[in-house]
Design a protein around this motif. Structure first.
Motif, PDB file in Angstrom:
ATOM      1  N   ASP A 119     -22.268 -28.934  23.692  1.00  0.00           N
ATOM      2  CA  ASP A 119     -22.053 -29.843  24.821  1.00  0.00           C
ATOM      3  C   ASP A 119     -23.161 -29.716  25.859  1.00  0.00           C
ATOM      4  OD1 ASP A 119     -19.427 -30.943  24.069  1.00  0.00           O
ATOM      5  OD2 ASP A 119     -18.760 -28.871  24.301  1.00  0.00           O
ATOM      6  N   VAL A 120     -23.804 -28.536  25.898  1.00  0.00           N
ATOM      7  CA  VAL A 120     -24.841 -28.282  26.902  1.00  0.00           C
ATOM      8  C   VAL A 120     -25.784 -27.209  26.385  1.00  0.00           C
ATOM      9  CG1 VAL A 120     -23.472 -26.530  28.111  1.00  0.00           C
ATOM     10  CG2 VAL A 120     -25.234 -27.797  29.366  1.00  0.00           C
ATOM     11  N   VAL A 121     -27.058 -27.322  26.755  1.00  0.00           N
ATOM     12  CA  VAL A 121     -28.063 -26.292  26.468  1.00  0.00           C
ATOM     13  C   VAL A 121     -28.542 -25.749  27.804  1.00  0.00           C
ATOM     14  CG1 VAL A 121     -30.329 -25.797  25.472  1.00  0.00           C
ATOM     15  CG2 VAL A 121     -28.793 -27.420  24.328  1.00  0.00           C
ATOM     16  N   HIS A 122     -28.515 -24.428  27.942  1.00  0.00           N
ATOM     17  CA  HIS A 122     -28.869 -23.808  29.228  1.00  0.00           C
ATOM     18  C   HIS A 122     -29.866 -22.686  28.990  1.00  0.00           C
ATOM     19  CE1 HIS A 122     -27.328 -21.708  33.172  1.00  0.00           C
ATOM     20  NE2 HIS A 122     -28.623 -22.020  33.208  1.00  0.00           N
ATOM     21  N   MET A 123     -31.073 -22.842  29.522  1.00  0.00           N
ATOM     22  CA  MET A 123     -32.098 -21.795  29.465  1.00  0.00           C
ATOM     23  C   MET A 123     -32.044 -21.012  30.774  1.00  0.00           C
ATOM     24  SD  MET A 123     -36.199 -22.170  28.924  1.00  0.00           S
ATOM     25  CE  MET A 123     -37.344 -20.988  29.653  1.00  0.00           C
ATOM     26  N   ILE A 124     -31.704 -19.731  30.682  1.00  0.00           N
ATOM     27  CA  ILE A 124     -31.505 -18.912  31.881  1.00  0.00           C
ATOM     28  C   ILE A 124     -32.707 -18.016  32.178  1.00  0.00           C
ATOM     29  CG2 ILE A 124     -30.053 -17.103  32.915  1.00  0.00           C
ATOM     30  CD1 ILE A 124     -27.668 -18.330  31.507  1.00  0.00           C
ATOM     31  N   THR A 125     -33.262 -17.361  31.184  1.00  0.00           N
ATOM     32  CA  THR A 125     -34.464 -16.557  31.409  1.00  0.00           C
ATOM     33  C   THR A 125     -35.548 -17.036  30.443  1.00  0.00           C
ATOM     34  OG1 THR A 125     -34.069 -14.781  29.791  1.00  0.00           O
ATOM     35  CG2 THR A 125     -33.007 -14.563  31.952  1.00  0.00           C
ATOM     36  N   PRO A 126     -36.825 -16.816  30.815  1.00  0.00           N
ATOM     37  CA  PRO A 126     -37.368 -16.169  32.024  1.00  0.00           C
ATOM     38  C   PRO A 126     -36.996 -16.948  33.295  1.00  0.00           C
ATOM     39  CG  PRO A 126     -39.067 -16.414  30.335  1.00  0.00           C
ATOM     40  CD  PRO A 126     -37.913 -17.245  29.906  1.00  0.00           C
ATOM     41  N   MET A 127     -36.794 -16.193  34.383  1.00  0.00           N
ATOM     42  CA  MET A 127     -36.423 -16.827  35.645  1.00  0.00           C
ATOM     43  C   MET A 127     -37.630 -17.293  36.451  1.00  0.00           C
ATOM     44  SD  MET A 127     -33.172 -14.588  36.897  1.00  0.00           S
ATOM     45  CE  MET A 127     -31.564 -14.865  36.137  1.00  0.00           C
ATOM     46  N   MET A 128     -38.793 -16.723  36.171  1.00  0.00           N
ATOM     47  CA  MET A 128     -39.973 -17.160  36.913  1.00  0.00           C
ATOM     48  C   MET A 128     -40.329 -18.592  36.521  1.00  0.00           C
ATOM     49  SD  MET A 128     -42.792 -14.971  34.778  1.00  0.00           S
ATOM     50  CE  MET A 128     -41.669 -13.606  34.559  1.00  0.00           C
ATOM     51  N   PRO A 129     -40.759 -19.403  37.479  1.00  0.00           N
ATOM     52  CA  PRO A 129     -41.082 -20.812  37.171  1.00  0.00           C
ATOM     53  C   PRO A 129     -42.458 -20.939  36.534  1.00  0.00           C
ATOM     54  CG  PRO A 129     -41.416 -20.399  39.495  1.00  0.00           C
ATOM     55  CD  PRO A 129     -40.890 -19.110  38.915  1.00  0.00           C
ATOM     56  N   ASP A 141     -29.565 -36.460  24.317  1.00  0.00           N
ATOM     57  CA  ASP A 141     -28.136 -36.751  24.351  1.00  0.00           C
ATOM     58  C   ASP A 141     -27.290 -35.532  24.710  1.00  0.00           C
ATOM     59  OD1 ASP A 141     -28.536 -39.456  23.536  1.00  0.00           O
ATOM     60  OD2 ASP A 141     -28.791 -38.757  21.468  1.00  0.00           O
ATOM     61  N   THR A 142     -27.945 -34.436  25.040  1.00  0.00           N
ATOM     62  CA  THR A 142     -27.241 -33.201  25.411  1.00  0.00           C
ATOM     63  C   THR A 142     -27.842 -32.696  26.712  1.00  0.00           C
ATOM     64  OG1 THR A 142     -26.921 -32.627  23.080  1.00  0.00           O
ATOM     65  CG2 THR A 142     -26.635 -30.863  24.684  1.00  0.00           C
ATOM     66  N   PRO A 143     -27.028 -32.470  27.739  1.00  0.00           N
ATOM     67  CA  PRO A 143     -27.580 -31.990  29.014  1.00  0.00           C
ATOM     68  C   PRO A 143     -28.340 -30.682  28.846  1.00  0.00           C
ATOM     69  CG  PRO A 143     -25.299 -32.679  29.293  1.00  0.00           C
ATOM     70  CD  PRO A 143     -25.561 -32.678  27.818  1.00  0.00           C
ATOM     71  N   PHE A 144     -29.514 -30.620  29.475  1.00  0.00           N
ATOM     72  CA  PHE A 144     -30.342 -29.411  29.466  1.00  0.00           C
ATOM     73  C   PHE A 144     -30.391 -28.870  30.894  1.00  0.00           C
ATOM     74  CE2 PHE A 144     -34.311 -27.104  30.039  1.00  0.00           C
ATOM     75  CZ  PHE A 144     -34.342 -26.273  28.928  1.00  0.00           C
ATOM     76  N   ASN A 192     -31.969 -32.004  32.968  1.00  0.00           N
ATOM     77  CA  ASN A 192     -30.904 -32.714  33.687  1.00  0.00           C
ATOM     78  C   ASN A 192     -30.573 -32.056  35.012  1.00  0.00           C
ATOM     79  OD1 ASN A 192     -30.426 -33.067  30.597  1.00  0.00           O
ATOM     80  ND2 ASN A 192     -29.394 -34.805  31.557  1.00  0.00           N
ATOM     81  N   LYS A 193     -30.657 -30.720  35.054  1.00  0.00           N
ATOM     82  CA  LYS A 193     -30.384 -29.998  36.303  1.00  0.00           C
ATOM     83  C   LYS A 193     -31.250 -28.747  36.335  1.00  0.00           C
ATOM     84  CE  LYS A 193     -27.261 -30.623  38.901  1.00  0.00           C
ATOM     85  NZ  LYS A 193     -27.109 -31.354  40.191  1.00  0.00           N
ATOM     86  N   ILE A 194     -31.915 -28.555  37.470  1.00  0.00           N
ATOM     87  CA  ILE A 194     -32.714 -27.348  37.686  1.00  0.00           C
ATOM     88  C   ILE A 194     -32.074 -26.562  38.816  1.00  0.00           C
ATOM     89  CG2 ILE A 194     -34.984 -26.415  38.301  1.00  0.00           C
ATOM     90  CD1 ILE A 194     -36.163 -29.105  37.300  1.00  0.00           C
ATOM     91  N   LEU A 195     -31.732 -25.329  38.531  1.00  0.00           N
ATOM     92  CA  LEU A 195     -31.150 -24.444  39.536  1.00  0.00           C
ATOM     93  C   LEU A 195     -32.269 -23.593  40.121  1.00  0.00           C
ATOM     94  CD1 LEU A 195     -28.020 -23.287  37.496  1.00  0.00           C
ATOM     95  CD2 LEU A 195     -28.282 -25.309  38.954  1.00  0.00           C
ATOM     96  N   ALA A 196     -32.431 -23.646  41.446  1.00  0.00           N
ATOM     97  CA  ALA A 196     -33.493 -22.906  42.133  1.00  0.00           C
ATOM     98  C   ALA A 196     -32.886 -21.706  42.851  1.00  0.00           C
ATOM     99  CB  ALA A 196     -34.222 -23.804  43.123  1.00  0.00           C
ATOM    100  N   GLY A 197     -33.499 -20.532  42.655  1.00  0.00           N
ATOM    101  CA  GLY A 197     -32.937 -19.290  43.178  1.00  0.00           C
ATOM    102  C   GLY A 197     -33.195 -19.023  44.638  1.00  0.00           C
ATOM    103  N   SER A 198     -33.979 -19.852  45.294  1.00  0.00           N
ATOM    104  CA  SER A 198     -34.211 -19.716  46.734  1.00  0.00           C
ATOM    105  C   SER A 198     -34.658 -21.069  47.269  1.00  0.00           C
ATOM    106  CB  SER A 198     -35.296 -18.660  47.020  1.00  0.00           C
ATOM    107  OG  SER A 198     -36.563 -19.096  46.547  1.00  0.00           O
ATOM    108  N   THR A 199     -34.537 -21.242  48.557  1.00  0.00           N
ATOM    109  CA  THR A 199     -34.956 -22.507  49.171  1.00  0.00           C
ATOM    110  C   THR A 199     -36.452 -22.723  48.984  1.00  0.00           C
ATOM    111  OG1 THR A 199     -33.180 -22.399  50.802  1.00  0.00           O
ATOM    112  CG2 THR A 199     -35.048 -23.804  51.336  1.00  0.00           C
ATOM    113  N   TYR A 200     -37.230 -21.634  49.072  1.00  0.00           N
ATOM    114  CA  TYR A 200     -38.677 -21.768  48.880  1.00  0.00           C
ATOM    115  C   TYR A 200     -38.980 -22.340  47.498  1.00  0.00           C
ATOM    116  CZ  TYR A 200     -43.623 -20.923  48.467  1.00  0.00           C
ATOM    117  OH  TYR A 200     -44.966 -21.113  48.267  1.00  0.00           O
ATOM    118  N   THR A 201     -38.348 -21.760  46.458  1.00  0.00           N
ATOM    119  CA  THR A 201     -38.616 -22.213  45.100  1.00  0.00           C
ATOM    120  C   THR A 201     -38.136 -23.635  44.889  1.00  0.00           C
ATOM    121  OG1 THR A 201     -38.422 -19.921  44.335  1.00  0.00           O
ATOM    122  CG2 THR A 201     -38.325 -21.637  42.661  1.00  0.00           C
ATOM    123  N   LEU A 202     -37.007 -23.981  45.475  1.00  0.00           N
ATOM    124  CA  LEU A 202     -36.497 -25.352  45.379  1.00  0.00           C
ATOM    125  C   LEU A 202     -37.520 -26.336  45.936  1.00  0.00           C
ATOM    126  CD1 LEU A 202     -32.926 -26.614  46.048  1.00  0.00           C
ATOM    127  CD2 LEU A 202     -34.838 -27.760  47.157  1.00  0.00           C
TER     128      LEU A 202
END
Length: 422
Positions: A119-129, A141-144, A192-202
Motif C-alpha cells: 500500500d505504501v513504500v517508505h524509505m527511512i534511512t539514510p536520513m541525510m538529504p 500507483d503506490t505512495p512513496f 508523495n510526501k517528504i518528512l523533514a527533520g528540522s525547519t532548516y532542512t524543510l
C-alpha cells in the motif's frame, strides 16, 4: 472505516537495535510501524545478526554486500580517519556503497511494487538529504514516503574555526552530489510526501526543489523510548545543583563552552554546583587541561564513555542539561534529558533549538562563542537562583517530550500513510 492493516515496504539501510545514532533510529521507526502495519523490511546484511536476536520480527530481506564494497569501505574508513574523522568526505566517498544497496533493492522489489503488493513504500534511512531512491521510479500507483531527512545545517558564521576543524570546506560536495548523482532530483520531485527533520532542512528542500507545501511536512527525526521516562521531583532544599553534558567530546558539541561558562559563574554559585561530562572523544584531553587550568577540578568531573543504556542514571541525578552544540541535526540527548525532567540550555542551530521551548529551557542564538558562553553563564545562574522556575520547567519538559515517544511517532507515520493512500 477500513481497519485492515496496511502493507508497507520499509527501506531502512541502517536498521540496527544494537547500535546508536541513525541505525538505532531506523530500528525504532521499524519496530513501532511494524506493530501497526504489515511490514516488509529491506535492510543491509550488516544488520542481520542484531535483528535475528529479536524473533518477534519477521519478513525481513537482507541485501548482500559485494567483496568490492567491503574492501572499498575499509579503504575510505581508513583514509577519512587520519587525525579527526572527516565526515563530509566519508559521506561523499560512501555513495558507491549505498548505490549498490539502492540498485539491489530496486531489482528485487520493482515488480512487486508495480504489482501493487504494498500500500505504501517508505524509505527511512539514510536520513541525510544526500542520496536518491530508485524505487521512486515504480511508485506511480503506490505512495512513496521519504524521511525524515535531516541535515545540511551550516556552521554559524561566528564559529568558522570549529567549522575548519570539522572539515566544513568539504561541504561543497553536497552541491556536487545533487547535480551529479543520478535520480537525486527525481527522488525529491516525485515523492508523495517528504518528512523533514528540522525547519532548516524543510526550507532547504523547498528552496532546492520548489516542492509544493502539501508534499512537505515537518517531522522531527528523533524519538525517545518509554523506558527512558523519569519524572523528576525537585528538592528545593538541596544545596547542590547538578549540571550535565552528554555527548561526543568533539569541537562542535560545545563542552568547552560550558566549562568556560561555569568558570565565569560567581563564587557563590560555583559553591552550589557540580558539573558532570559524560562521553569521550578527540577533545577529552584538551577539556581536562581546560578544567585544570581554570581550577575547576572540584566542580567538573569526566566519566569517559558510558553505555547508552546506563546514561539514564546520570540524567536522573542531574538538575540542568547544558548542551550548546552549534550544529546538531537530531540531538537525541536533549530528548533524553527532557524525558528525565531536565531543563535544557542549548544553541539554536538545528533540531535541538526546536525541541527546547521557552517553557522547557533556553535556546541561545549562536552569534559567537563569546555570546554563547556569556548567555550560558546567565541562564545557569537564573535556574540555580530560581528553584521555582527550575521546577516549573522540569514539569514542562516531561510534558513536552511525551509527543516524541517512539510509539506515538509511529502512529503519526501510519496516519501519514493513510492520508497518502486516500
Amino acid at each position: 472505516m477500513n481497519t485492515k492493516k496496511k502493507k508497507a515496504l520499509l527501506i531502512i539501510e541502517q536498521c540496527n537495535p544494537d547500535w546508536s545514532s541513525v541505525p538505532l533510529e531506523g530500528y525504532n521507526y521499524y519496530n513501532g510501524i511494524s506493530q501497526l502495519c504489515n511490514v516488509t523490511l529491506v535492510t543491509h546484511i550488516r544488520n542481520k545478526e542484531a535483528l535475528q536476536k529479536r524473533p518477534e520480527h519477521q519478513d525481513i530481506i537482507y541485501i548482500e554486500e559485494s567483496q568490492f564494497s567491503k574492501v572499498y569501505h575499509k579503504i575510505i574508513a581508513t583514509l577519512t580517519s587520519i587525525g579527526r574523522k572527516n565526515w563530509p568526505l566519508y559521506i561523499a566517498l560512501s555513495y558507491p556503497i549505498y548505490e549498490e544497496f539502492n540498485r539491489q533493492v530496486y531489482q528485487q522489489f520493482k515488480d512487486k511494487v508495480i504489482g501493487k503488493e504494498y500500500d505504501v513504500v517508505h524509505m527511512i534511512t539514510p536520513m541525510m538529504p544526500r542520496y536518491p531512491s530508485k524505487m521512486v521510479k515504480v511508485c506511480q500507483d503506490t505512495p512513496f514516503i521519504l524521511g525524515p531527512v535531516n541535515g545540511g545545517v551550516p556552521f554559524p558564521p561566528g564559529f568558522q574555526k570549529v567549522a575548519r576543524q570539522e572539515f566544513a570546506y568539504f561541504n561543497f560536495l553536497r552541491a556536487v552530489g545533487r547535480n551529479l548523482i543520478p535520480g537525486y532530483v527525481e527522488t525529491y520531485k516525485t515523492a508523495n510526501k517528504i518528512l523533514a527533520g528540522s525547519t532548516y532542512t524543510l526550507n532547504l528542500i523547498q528552496d532546492l526543489f520548489k516542492i509544493p507545501e502539501e508534499r512537505l511536512q515537518l517531522f522531527y527525526e528523533n524519538g525517545i523510548s518509554k523506558s527512558f521516562f523519569q519524572e523528576k521531583t525537585i528538592n528545593q532544599n538541596n544545596s547542590v545543583t547538578n549540571l550535565l553534558f552528554v555527548g561526543r567530546l568533539v569541537p562542535y558539541k560545545g563542552a568547552d563552552m560550558v566549562i568556560d561558562a561555569v568558570s565565569n559563574l560567581s563564587d557563590d554559585i560555583k559553591n552550589k554546583i557540580k558539573f558532570t561530562i559524560v562521553g569521550d572523544g578527540s577533545e577529552k584531553v584538551n577539556l581536562e587541561s581546560q578544567v585544570e587550568n581554570l581550577g575547576l577540578e572540584k566542580i567538573v568531573s569526566f566519566t569517559g564513555w558510558i553505555k547508552q543504556s546506563e546514561t539514564v542514571n546520570y540524567y536522573k541525578e542531574a538538575d540542568i542539561f547544558c548542551f550548546p552544540s552549534i550544529r546538531e541535526f537530531g540531538g537525541a540527548v536533549v530528548l533524553e534529558a527532557m524525558a528525565c525532567g531536565l531543563p535544557c540550555i542549548v544553541a539554536n542551530n538545528g533540531g535541538i533549538g526546536e525541541y527546547v521551548t521557552p517553557e522547557t529551557g533556553f535556546s541561545i542564538e549562536p552569534k559567537s562563542r563569546e555570546y554563547l558562553v556569556e548567555t550560558l553563564t546567565e541562564k545557569i545562574t537564573t535556574l540555580i537562583e530560581n528553584k521555582a522556575l527550575l521546577e516549573e520547567m522540569s514539569a514542562k519538559c516531561y510534558e513536552r517530550v511525551q509527543e516524541f515517544e517512539w510509539n506515538i511517532k509511529a502512529k503519526k507515520i501510519v496516519d501519514i500513510y493513510e492520508q497518502s493512500i486516500m
